[in-house]
Motif scaffolding. Structure first.
Motif: not given
Length: 193
Positions: A7-11, A88-89, A94-95, A155-159
């Motif tokens: 969670e933290i790394f993704s943010q 998503r996180a 990963l991406y 990646d588009w789906l995440v946004d």
């Protein structure tokens, strides 16, 4: 602790995240994080491995083995996009976080290579089932293109959290199967000049 780290790394990204941040999110002491997970680099690699493994397991579980190639591809795409939508996180780590940073880019590339192998295997099966000659180089190129398109769409789906993962999978399936189906059967486009 890994959930908190993802969670933290993704943010915040790798560099802006501290072990103290992760410990606070996990509700443990900073020495506890170091004790169980090692350095920040070790922790990030552990996050990559866990998320990559979970992604591959989701796809493998979704695909099945005794199905026609198009159904396997559909189920694999659906499993992939559902995983991304539900994690998503994890996808962000990963991406978005791992790809451009050494030494993590090599880890991410290895996981991507596994995806290319899986997609290449599905394509190979479709070609063999259709009774066409297998051109390994073409299959590898197409598998790389499809994985790249899938990554970009994920990646588009995440946004776009309002988007349904199954609808995204259907768009990708139509692009791949309708568009590449003839190519897999040996038909190719040729320039007019």
């Amino acid at each position: 602790m890994l959930d908190a780290a993802v969670e933290i790394f993704s943010q915040r990204g790798y560099h802006a995240t501290s072990m103290e941040d992760i410990a606070a999110r996990a509700g443990v002491s900073k020495p506890m994080v170091y004790l169980y997970l090692g350095s920040k680099e070790d922790l990030f690699v552990a996050c990559l491995h866990r998320e990559g493994t979970r992604l591959m397991e989701a796809i493998a579980t979704g695909v099945g083995v005794d199905l026609p190639a198009d159904e396997q591809l559909w189920r694999g795409l659906r499993a992939f996009f559902r995983f991304v939508a539900d994690n998503r996180a994890g996808w962000s780590v990963l991406y978005r976080q791992a790809r451009g940073q050494e030494p993590f880019a090599a880890e991410a590339a290895t996981m991507r290579d596994r995806l290319v192998e899986v997609v290449g295997g599905l394509l190979r099966r479709a070609v063999v089932t259709a009774g066409q000659p297998v051109r390994e180089h073409d299959l590898t190129v197409i598998a790389n293109a499809l994985v790249g398109a899938g990554e970009s769409l994920a990646d588009w789906l995440v946004d776009h959290p309002q988007e349904e993962p199954d609808a995204t999978a259907m768009r990708m399936m139509n692009f791949v199967w309708v568009g590449a189906g003839d190519l897999l059967l040996g038909s190719t486009w040729k320039p007019r000049d």
